[in-house]
Design an enzyme around this catalytic site. Structure first.
Site, PDB file in Angstrom:
ATOM      1  N   HIS A  95       3.074   7.003  11.333  1.00  0.00           N
ATOM      2  CA  HIS A  95       4.336   6.291  11.537  1.00  0.00           C
ATOM      3  C   HIS A  95       5.483   7.239  11.855  1.00  0.00           C
ATOM      4  O   HIS A  95       6.513   6.799  12.378  1.00  0.00           O
ATOM      5  CB  HIS A  95       4.699   5.501  10.271  1.00  0.00           C
ATOM      6  CG  HIS A  95       4.266   4.072  10.290  1.00  0.00           C
ATOM      7  ND1 HIS A  95       4.479   3.228  11.364  1.00  0.00           N
ATOM      8  CD2 HIS A  95       3.668   3.310   9.333  1.00  0.00           C
ATOM      9  CE1 HIS A  95       4.023   2.020  11.080  1.00  0.00           C
ATOM     10  NE2 HIS A  95       3.518   2.040   9.859  1.00  0.00           N
TER      11      HIS A  95
ATOM     12  N   GLY B 270       0.777  -1.224   0.000  1.00  0.00           N
ATOM     13  CA  GLY B 270       0.000   0.000   0.000  1.00  0.00           C
ATOM     14  C   GLY B 270       0.812   1.278   0.000  1.00  0.00           C
ATOM     15  O   GLY B 270       0.607   2.154  -0.837  1.00  0.00           O
ATOM     16  N   ALA B 271       1.759   1.393   0.935  1.00  0.00           N
ATOM     17  CA  ALA B 271       2.540   2.624   1.054  1.00  0.00           C
ATOM     18  C   ALA B 271       3.684   2.377   2.011  1.00  0.00           C
ATOM     19  O   ALA B 271       3.737   1.355   2.685  1.00  0.00           O
ATOM     20  CB  ALA B 271       1.656   3.774   1.550  1.00  0.00           C
ATOM     21  N   MET B 272       4.604   3.349   2.081  1.00  0.00           N
ATOM     22  CA  MET B 272       5.781   3.223   2.936  1.00  0.00           C
ATOM     23  C   MET B 272       6.084   4.539   3.611  1.00  0.00           C
ATOM     24  O   MET B 272       6.089   5.588   2.979  1.00  0.00           O
ATOM     25  CB  MET B 272       6.973   2.763   2.092  1.00  0.00           C
ATOM     26  CG  MET B 272       8.260   2.600   2.868  1.00  0.00           C
ATOM     27  SD  MET B 272       8.106   1.328   4.152  1.00  0.00           S
ATOM     28  CE  MET B 272       9.242   1.960   5.382  1.00  0.00           C
ATOM     29  N   GLU B 273       6.374   4.468   4.915  1.00  0.00           N
ATOM     30  CA  GLU B 273       6.455   5.654   5.760  1.00  0.00           C
ATOM     31  C   GLU B 273       7.842   6.284   5.824  1.00  0.00           C
ATOM     32  O   GLU B 273       8.163   6.972   6.798  1.00  0.00           O
ATOM     33  CB  GLU B 273       6.029   5.284   7.186  1.00  0.00           C
ATOM     34  CG  GLU B 273       6.990   4.368   7.967  1.00  0.00           C
ATOM     35  CD  GLU B 273       6.721   2.891   7.830  1.00  0.00           C
ATOM     36  OE1 GLU B 273       7.246   2.108   8.641  1.00  0.00           O
ATOM     37  OE2 GLU B 273       5.981   2.511   6.905  1.00  0.00           O
ATOM     38  N   ASN B 274       8.691   6.103   4.819  1.00  0.00           N
ATOM     39  CA  ASN B 274      10.037   6.682   4.832  1.00  0.00           C
ATOM     40  C   ASN B 274      10.035   8.102   5.395  1.00  0.00           C
ATOM     41  O   ASN B 274       9.200   8.918   5.012  1.00  0.00           O
ATOM     42  CB  ASN B 274      10.606   6.735   3.413  1.00  0.00           C
ATOM     43  CG  ASN B 274      10.345   5.469   2.635  1.00  0.00           C
ATOM     44  OD1 ASN B 274      10.816   4.408   2.981  1.00  0.00           O
ATOM     45  ND2 ASN B 274       9.565   5.597   1.574  1.00  0.00           N
TER      46      ASN B 274
ATOM     47  N   HIS C 204      -2.264   6.509   8.168  1.00  0.00           N
ATOM     48  CA  HIS C 204      -1.408   5.448   8.707  1.00  0.00           C
ATOM     49  C   HIS C 204       0.062   5.774   8.503  1.00  0.00           C
ATOM     50  O   HIS C 204       0.860   5.716   9.449  1.00  0.00           O
ATOM     51  CB  HIS C 204      -1.755   4.115   8.031  1.00  0.00           C
ATOM     52  CG  HIS C 204      -0.935   2.960   8.508  1.00  0.00           C
ATOM     53  ND1 HIS C 204      -1.359   2.102   9.503  1.00  0.00           N
ATOM     54  CD2 HIS C 204       0.289   2.512   8.133  1.00  0.00           C
ATOM     55  CE1 HIS C 204      -0.438   1.194   9.710  1.00  0.00           C
ATOM     56  NE2 HIS C 204       0.575   1.412   8.894  1.00  0.00           N
ATOM     57  N   GLU C 205       0.442   6.119   7.278  1.00  0.00           N
ATOM     58  CA  GLU C 205       1.853   6.370   7.007  1.00  0.00           C
ATOM     59  C   GLU C 205       2.334   7.649   7.689  1.00  0.00           C
ATOM     60  O   GLU C 205       3.474   7.705   8.167  1.00  0.00           O
ATOM     61  CB  GLU C 205       2.101   6.439   5.499  1.00  0.00           C
ATOM     62  CG  GLU C 205       1.624   5.219   4.715  1.00  0.00           C
ATOM     63  CD  GLU C 205       2.150   3.892   5.245  1.00  0.00           C
ATOM     64  OE1 GLU C 205       3.225   3.862   5.879  1.00  0.00           O
ATOM     65  OE2 GLU C 205       1.476   2.865   5.033  1.00  0.00           O
TER      66      GLU C 205
ATOM     67  N   GLU D 145       3.561  -1.457  13.743  1.00  0.00           N
ATOM     68  CA  GLU D 145       2.430  -1.637  12.837  1.00  0.00           C
ATOM     69  C   GLU D 145       1.099  -1.795  13.568  1.00  0.00           C
ATOM     70  O   GLU D 145       0.102  -1.193  13.200  1.00  0.00           O
ATOM     71  CB  GLU D 145       2.682  -2.829  11.905  1.00  0.00           C
ATOM     72  CG  GLU D 145       3.847  -2.631  10.957  1.00  0.00           C
ATOM     73  CD  GLU D 145       3.677  -1.450  10.010  1.00  0.00           C
ATOM     74  OE1 GLU D 145       2.583  -0.850   9.954  1.00  0.00           O
ATOM     75  OE2 GLU D 145       4.661  -1.110   9.321  1.00  0.00           O
TER      76      GLU D 145
END
Length: 884
Positions: A324, A284-288, A320-321, A343
């Site tokens: 994080h 879905g996505a990434m919280e970099n 959500h991201e 998570e």
């Protein structure tokens, strides 16, 4: 984020590619073996000479001995399929180094050194979509869990925190936008049409949070002022032509930032926050840190191309991201066994946010429905594991519903026991204690004990024991005392035969049968194998409403008369409990019907009780349509199968659809009235309009089951007049399950309208693959040969095959052809993208719960996959665990 590196036989692992038959079983990594890394990496400087087919990476690492670890004369730098061009130590040659498999091991005689490592990559050949890869002419990264080692040699583990400075040099024409983590500190032009940019992230982070994006992008820009008065520049970067579909994402981001300050006291900490939408993305996505990379599915939305559900999903994933940034970035996890620390906690945070942005009861029901359809089957199958596992082989296989969704429920139980105020005190203490650290689940538990005043000694079992507890309920009246007797059983799971009782918080209410009222809600905690709870002052036995709001992720088994369930379905004032009563009423009937235990009289009686409950819901003017829609949904086929020791998907489908058709006929006038009212409602993005669209499609589905011809006409008219994707997709979903020219014409019209929109074409594939059409299996075969289908885009693969894997008449066809189709997919996809391929194994892994004929056919396909040469470790582990 829910994505992890997967080794591939076709990309960067020559030893494995040459293996005779199978990869060697990957080593088992144990949580108890954790030891701090012997070297610290305080600063990391990266220089990228970017190109689609050739990128050169120069990494300069300042390393020093870790005083809190066992000393080591060598440093192990993880790699995966990397070409080492050169290595320098302290500016000179580095003689003491060797390759150990894919890892670079360097001997370091002193306490501090500077290593300079040069590697070269071919991003265009990276089909795994892990590390640095090409997507439609742009370059992007995905590093969680172990993708950074596909970029450069590095101690690629979450407890090694470093500050990063990144310089990118690239063709300005090909890559006019250069982004990385943190704040941009410099940029400029160089010779021959090249340009450069430097980014610096002042916050130490693990390598899995590194990000880089280079491409021809445009941005929707905005700003947000934090509670301390700091202005943050916001940007959502997309391809030209998609900008008009980013407004909702930007508004969702600003709402998330405001909400996190208000509810959790968390303020953003950089000058910029960037989001980039990427077409090719495994999850879905990434919280970099400061540079979130998203699947386009969770960024792009407008009324013409996105459903109401899509709008909600975009808002939830954006939140959500962003959340994080604290629960995952500022406080990260020490090792991958602690994955639920970030998570599970962040899923709870995004759930609470979505509740506040819309209808809290509806959101709660939606979350529970997902938990039951995905995580409960995981908990009762061969892949069951605790939210904090004791061991793993491939970490990508532990990005699961158990870690995410059950992890959220476990923290939600703490919140229920502490109350909102004390829970906030506990989270504040957690962030204060561990800011800038790589923490553990135990650190979170201790902070909740100290900050929220909870004793969680026994509660820790929720972190170490797998399986969904079953709570059996009996009620009685002893004189004027109502007695509630509860028994808990935690079932055996792989590697855990014996379980201890766990604390189970349950909100309950006791209803008076005559008045339909109760004396107030109570929170009880079942912390023993068996317990009795007594309540005085009753003249007649009350009706028990239990697990109100779904306070615990358990199965409730209650011997309750059908009339009491009907009572709760009609009168319970807790929305979830009312939903649950109706679900239990339907589930009880269908389980009996599938098992052949119903006479004609019993069937009529049960169906009549269900009809009366549904009629009450249709007539209840106190309900909004969002909640009405939830109450009208029949239990899913998957959930029904979970209620049976041995499931027959064909019989479940037959009985479920039979009940739907009976209700559609019995309540035809009511469903027609609901449809007409909803069709006449105003449009737009209001909750009222969204609710009307929701019940309109539901009413249409009941009418389609009972009167296909009338439904075909209604659905065709709805499709033709639709001014939102919700109405258009709802009509097409109904038509796709019917025979006739209307189906063919509208499917063709949909494709022609959206053929240049990848996300809408994904919907077109999924609608057909998940339809009730009797020939769905042949239709999926044909769609697999469609020019727009590709195995190289995870969204497209999931839209066709994951949708198909949920069908009874297709995937569970008696011939076993559906099982073979999914096995063929896994074998074809595994060399290209093993991470995505492995996620198709669990549907076959449910074979032990199926009737004997289907079980044998499913097992046969798993065995066929297991025997395939050069299988990836991800898929191999999933298959062998599924076979047991």
């Amino acid at each position: 984020m829910d994505i992890a590196r997967t080794p591939s036989t076709a990309d960067g692992n020559p030893e494995l590619a040459d293996a005779a038959i199978q990869p060697q079983s990957p080593p088992t990594i144990l949580r108890e073996d954790y030891a701090p890394f012997p070297w610290l990496v305080p600063t990391t400087r990266l220089e990228f000479a970017l190109g689609l087919e050739k990128t050169r990476v120069t990494a300069t690492l300042d390393v020093e001995r870790n005083p809190d670890a066992e000393p080591s004369p060598t440093i192990r730098l993880n790699g995966d399929g990397l070409e080492l061009v050169s290595l320098e130590c302290d500016g000179g040659e580095c003689d003491g180094h060797t390759m150990d498999g894919d890892d670079l091991v360097v001997t370091l005689p002193g306490d501090k050194h500077t290593l300079t490592i040069v590697t070269e990559l071919d991003p265009s050949a990276n089909s795994q979509l892990m590390g640095l890869y090409a997507s439609g002419g742009m370059l992007c990264t995905q590093c969680e869990a172990e993708g950074f080692r596909r970029i450069t040699f590095f101690p690629d583990r979450p407890d090694v925190l470093s500050t990063y400075t990144v310089r990118m040099d690239a063709s300005e024409e090909q890559f006019p936008v250069l982004l990385a983590n943190g704040n941009r500190t410099g940029s400029g032009k160089s010779e021959n049409g090249m340009h450069w940019a430097v980014w610096h992230d002042p916050w130490p982070k693990p390598s899995y949070l590194f990000a880089l994006v280079a491409g021809d992008l445009v941005a929707r820009k905005d700003s947000f002022t934090t509670k301390s008065g700091k202005e943050v520049d916001l940007a959502i970067w997309v391809r030209d032509g998609d900008l008009q579909r980013t407004e909702h994402a930007m508004e969702s981001l600003k709402r998330s930032m405001e909400w996190d300050e208000k509810v959790f006291g968390r303020e953003y900490d950089l000058d910029v926050f960037n989001i980039v939408a990427v077409s090719d993305f495994n999850m879905g996505a990434m919280e970099n840190k400061g540079l979130n990379v998203f699947n386009t599915k969770y960024v792009l939305a407008d009324a013409d191309t996105a459903t109401d559900g899509d709008f909600d999903a975009v808002q939830g994933v954006i939140a959500h991201e962003y959340f994080h940034n604290w629960s995952g970035n500022r406080v990260t996890c020490r090792d991958w066994f602690q994955l639920s620390l970030k998570e599970g906690f962040t899923v709870l945070r995004d759930q609470l946010f979505s509740q506040d942005m819309g209808s809290a009861p509806v959101k709660r029901i939606e979350d529970v429905r997902i938990l039951r359809s995905v995580q409960f089957p995981e908990d009762s199958g061969p892949l069951a594991h605790p939210i904090r596992p004791d061991s793993y082989r491939e970490i990508s296989n532990f990005y699961t519903a158990t870690v995410y969704n059950k992890g959220a429920e476990i923290i939600r139980m703490m919140r229920s026991m502490a109350g909102e105020t004390r829970f906030r005190e506990g989270t504040d203490l957690y962030f204060e204690r561990h800011d800038g650290e790589a923490a553990t689940c135990e650190d979170f538990i201790v902070a909740m004990e100290d900050g929220a005043g909870l004793d969680l000694t026994q509660f820790r079992l929720w972190y170490s024991q797998a399986g969904t507890p079953k709570v059996s309920v009996k009620t009685a009246l002893e004189g004027s005392t109502a007695v509630v007797e509860l028994t808990q059983d935690v079932p055996a799971t792989p590697g855990q035969d014996e379980k201890q009782p766990m604390p189970i918080p349950l909100r309950i209410a006791l209803f008076d049968r005559e008045t339909g009222a109760h004396r107030g809600e109570k929170l009880i905690v079942l912390d023993e194998a068996r317990a009795r709870f007594t309540f005085d002052g009753f003249d007649a036995e009350p009706v028990l409403s239990i697990n109100r709001g779904f306070t615990a992720p358990v199965r409730i088994e209650r011997d309750i008369p059908r009339e009491d369930l009907a009572f709760l379905a009609a009168k319970d004032d807790d929305p979830f409990a009312r939903y649950e009563a109706l679900q239990d009423l339907v589930v009880g009937h269908l389980v009996e019907a599938v098992g052949g235990g119903l006479s004609g009289t019993d069937r009529d009686s049960a169906r009549q009780a269900i009809a009366e409950a549904v009629r009450a819901i249709l007539a209840d003017e106190t309900l909004d349509d969002q909640m009405r829609g939830e109450l009208l949904m029949l239990p899913s086929q998957t959930y029904l199968a979970e209620q049976m020791l041995v499931a027959d998907p064909g019989r479940i489908f037959e009985e479920r659809e039979g009940l739907k058709a009976w209700l559609g006929d019995k309540l035809a006038s009511e469903f027609n009235a609901l449809y007409e009212r909803a069709a006449a409602a105003d449009g737009g993005r209001t909750a009222q309009a969204s609710g009307a669209r929701k019940v309109k499609t539901l009413a249409l589905s009941y009418l389609a089951a009972s009167d296909p011809k009338r439904a075909e006409k209604l659905a065709s008219d709805q499709y033709d007049s639709a001014d939102t994707m919700t109405d258009r997709q709802g009509a097409l979903m109904v038509l796709s399950g019917l025979e006739g020219a209307a189906r063919t014409d509208r499917l063709a019209a949909f494709y022609e309208r959206y053929r240049d929109n990848p996300l809408a074409v994904d919907k077109w594939f999924a609608i057909q693959a998940s339809s009730l059409h009797p020939d769905v299996l042949d239709q999926v075969k044909a769609l697999a040969d469609h020019p727009d289908f590709t195995l190289r885009n995870p969204n497209r693969v999931r839209s066709l095959y994951m949708a198909f894997a949920g069908t009874a008449q297709g995937f569970h066809a008696e011939s076993g052809e559906g099982y073979r189709m999914i096995a063929d997919l896994i074998l074809a996809l595994d060399p290209i993208n093993p991470q995505t391929a492995a996620r198709f194994v669990p549907p076959l892994g449910r074979w032990r719960r199926m009737e004997p004929k289907r079980a044998a056919l499913m097992k046969e396909q798993l065995e066929r996959i297991a025997e395939a040469p050069k299988l990836s470790r991800d898929t191999y582990e999933q298959v062998t665990r599924s076979l047991g």
